[in-house]
Design a protein around this motif. Sequence first.
Motif, mmCIF file in Angstrom:
data_model
loop_
_atom_site.group_PDB
_atom_site.id
_atom_site.type_symbol
_atom_site.label_atom_id
_atom_site.label_comp_id
_atom_site.label_asym_id
_atom_site.label_seq_id
_atom_site.Cartn_x
_atom_site.Cartn_y
_atom_site.Cartn_z
ATOM 1 N N ALA A 1 -14.749 3.794 11.236
ATOM 2 C CA ALA A 1 -15.757 4.905 10.968
ATOM 3 C C ALA A 1 -15.567 5.825 12.281
ATOM 4 N N SER A 2 -15.258 5.535 13.446
ATOM 5 C CA SER A 2 -15.054 6.493 14.434
ATOM 6 C C SER A 2 -13.829 7.308 14.417
ATOM 7 N N GLY A 3 -12.937 6.776 13.498
ATOM 8 C CA GLY A 3 -11.633 7.391 13.556
ATOM 9 C C GLY A 3 -10.442 6.887 14.108
ATOM 10 N N ASP A 4 -10.706 6.514 15.368
ATOM 11 C CA ASP A 4 -9.631 5.807 16.115
ATOM 12 C C ASP A 4 -10.372 4.989 17.344
ATOM 13 N N THR A 5 -9.526 4.136 18.074
ATOM 14 C CA THR A 5 -10.227 3.343 18.808
ATOM 15 C C THR A 5 -10.605 4.168 20.280
ATOM 16 N N GLN A 6 -9.859 5.124 20.415
ATOM 17 C CA GLN A 6 -10.331 6.161 21.526
ATOM 18 C C GLN A 6 -11.548 6.720 21.673
ATOM 19 N N ALA A 7 -11.923 6.974 20.327
ATOM 20 C CA ALA A 7 -12.989 7.570 20.046
ATOM 21 C C ALA A 7 -14.462 6.477 20.455
ATOM 22 N N LEU A 8 -13.868 5.158 20.467
ATOM 23 C CA LEU A 8 -15.151 4.441 20.907
ATOM 24 C C LEU A 8 -15.026 4.155 22.296
ATOM 25 N N ASP A 9 -14.132 4.853 23.288
ATOM 26 C CA ASP A 9 -14.198 4.735 24.525
ATOM 27 C C ASP A 9 -15.602 5.085 25.245
ATOM 28 N N PRO A 10 -16.186 6.276 24.977
ATOM 29 C CA PRO A 10 -17.509 6.835 25.733
ATOM 30 C C PRO A 10 -18.562 5.648 25.147
ATOM 31 N N LEU A 11 -18.805 5.102 23.871
ATOM 32 C CA LEU A 11 -19.490 4.213 23.751
ATOM 33 C C LEU A 11 -19.428 3.042 24.500
ATOM 34 N N VAL A 12 -18.531 2.428 24.163
ATOM 35 C CA VAL A 12 -18.284 1.174 25.063
ATOM 36 C C VAL A 12 -18.460 1.379 26.694
ATOM 37 N N TYR A 13 -18.077 2.341 27.133
ATOM 38 C CA TYR A 13 -18.188 2.591 28.673
ATOM 39 C C TYR A 13 -19.928 2.549 28.865
ATOM 40 N N ASP A 14 -20.589 3.582 28.037
ATOM 41 C CA ASP A 14 -21.821 3.743 28.284
ATOM 42 C C ASP A 14 -22.713 2.420 28.048
ATOM 43 N N ASP A 15 -22.327 1.432 27.228
ATOM 44 C CA ASP A 15 -22.975 0.251 26.984
ATOM 45 C C ASP A 15 -22.484 -0.685 28.154
ATOM 46 N N ILE A 16 -21.262 -0.798 28.488
ATOM 47 C CA ILE A 16 -21.064 -1.466 29.841
ATOM 48 C C ILE A 16 -21.979 -1.159 31.096
ATOM 49 N N ARG A 17 -22.021 0.072 31.375
ATOM 50 C CA ARG A 17 -22.771 0.419 32.622
ATOM 51 C C ARG A 17 -24.249 0.099 32.247
ATOM 52 N N LYS A 18 -24.798 -0.234 31.166
ATOM 53 C CA LYS A 18 -26.078 -0.731 31.065
ATOM 54 C C LYS A 18 -26.311 -2.094 31.456
ATOM 55 N N HIS A 19 -25.248 -2.686 31.595
ATOM 56 C CA HIS A 19 -25.077 -4.132 31.925
ATOM 57 C C HIS A 19 -24.696 -4.502 33.385
ATOM 58 N N VAL A 20 -23.611 -3.835 33.692
ATOM 59 C CA VAL A 20 -23.032 -4.243 35.173
ATOM 60 C C VAL A 20 -22.982 -2.814 35.887
ATOM 61 N N PRO A 21 -23.264 -3.020 37.355
ATOM 62 C CA PRO A 21 -22.987 -1.710 38.065
ATOM 63 C C PRO A 21 -21.173 -1.888 38.356
ATOM 64 N N GLN A 22 -20.922 -1.104 39.187
ATOM 65 C CA GLN A 22 -19.456 -0.860 39.686
ATOM 66 C C GLN A 22 -19.251 -2.011 41.015
ATOM 67 N N PRO A 23 -18.326 -2.629 41.175
ATOM 68 C CA PRO A 23 -17.019 -2.386 40.512
ATOM 69 C C PRO A 23 -16.769 -2.943 39.102
ATOM 70 N N ALA A 24 -17.803 -3.910 38.595
ATOM 71 C CA ALA A 24 -17.651 -4.857 37.429
ATOM 72 C C ALA A 24 -17.463 -3.827 36.165
ATOM 73 N N ALA A 25 -18.231 -2.561 36.054
ATOM 74 C CA ALA A 25 -18.008 -1.692 35.235
ATOM 75 C C ALA A 25 -16.752 -1.211 34.932
ATOM 76 N N GLY A 26 -16.045 -0.687 36.003
ATOM 77 C CA GLY A 26 -14.847 -0.260 35.893
ATOM 78 C C GLY A 26 -13.869 -1.466 35.461
ATOM 79 N N GLN A 27 -14.007 -2.572 35.936
ATOM 80 C CA GLN A 27 -13.060 -3.672 35.460
ATOM 81 C C GLN A 27 -13.131 -4.029 34.091
ATOM 82 N N ALA A 28 -14.664 -3.940 33.462
ATOM 83 C CA ALA A 28 -14.584 -4.090 32.136
ATOM 84 C C ALA A 28 -13.782 -3.229 31.210
ATOM 85 N N MET A 29 -14.109 -2.071 31.852
ATOM 86 C CA MET A 29 -13.482 -0.705 30.925
ATOM 87 C C MET A 29 -11.864 -0.974 30.883
#
Length: 352
Positions: free
Chosen positions: A105-133
């Motif tokens: 639906a998004s077109g490709d996996t790169q289009a999901l990056d902002p959505l994934v990173y936004d959701d990751i940051r709702k769960h964990v702060p840095q440095p865990a957020a960067g490690q998850a991304m």
Amino acid sequence: MTGSESRSGVALVLLVGGLAGAAVYWATLPAEPATRSPLARSSMDAVSDISVPLADAARMPAIGAMPSLAGVDIPPGPESDARGNLRLTRALRTYFDFFLSARHASGDTQALDPLVYDDIRKHVPQPAAGQAMQLWQRYLAYLAEMQRIPANQSVVDGTGAPDAAQIQRLRAHIADRSAVQWRHLPDVASIWFGDEQTYDDAMLARLEVAIQSGLDDAERERRLAALDAALPEPLRAAREMNARPQAITETIASMKASGHSAQEIGAALAQTFSPEVAQRYQLQAQADHAWQQRYDEYATRRTHIETVAGLSDQDRAQQLATLRQRAFSLPSEALQAEVMDRAAAAKRAGGP
């Protein structure tokens, strides 16, 4: 062929799917096994589990923007340890797979990056957020490389009996898959794929017992039982669950024929089998629906090219190949579309 060989040959049809991606295993094994190998433990996985609601209201606006994710339970998100680093758990793979189900639906996996990173940051702060991304990006690289590895061939011949040469090719394929996992995901390879590798190795050993000559039924069954007994308890449970695919398939087919929705089918699967089976079905149903929509749009444009007057056969074939390449960037998707095209052409040629 002995009775055991015949039964083994029939079971191989189900087994191949599990070996190719451990799909049944992954769908039916509990999210976190009670025990795991010391290799599957990380220094970043030393604190107790943290309970995370499946439907965190704060996550819904961004995720709700993706229609293909509607109606599917959101897996628990990433967690950090006492030092703020990412906890490496198998649940992370399920979490990433949730977002990957929306890639069509998004077109490709790169289009999901902002959505994934936004959701990751709702769960964990840095440095865990960067490690998850970073882990998300490495997981995508792993999947992309796996797309380029040729798919497995059948391991049964025309009589339903296993073929030794094909079993060896399957073993080589699994070894290639493991090498790709360790190259891209060395920190989570054991955690995410270790149990599957153990399971696949055991199933390959079963295939080899099934084709070994000179064994009577009693000895063959004894050796198969010994292989089962050597499996860790969670994997023995998964092995027993391999008897369930036919029942799951029949449940899905029956409910689809009766006009039930994916949500209704998921609810029935959760009640009869497990919530994990239901969630995996819902994710696959969403992906299948998105794929069918893309294929239907492509088929409309393909039909137009096929019916345009004045094109030479060579020009028409070139335009069709270009259309397929643009519509399906992944080689596996383009191949799937080509197979469906040929099936549709054969049906038209054969008449109603």
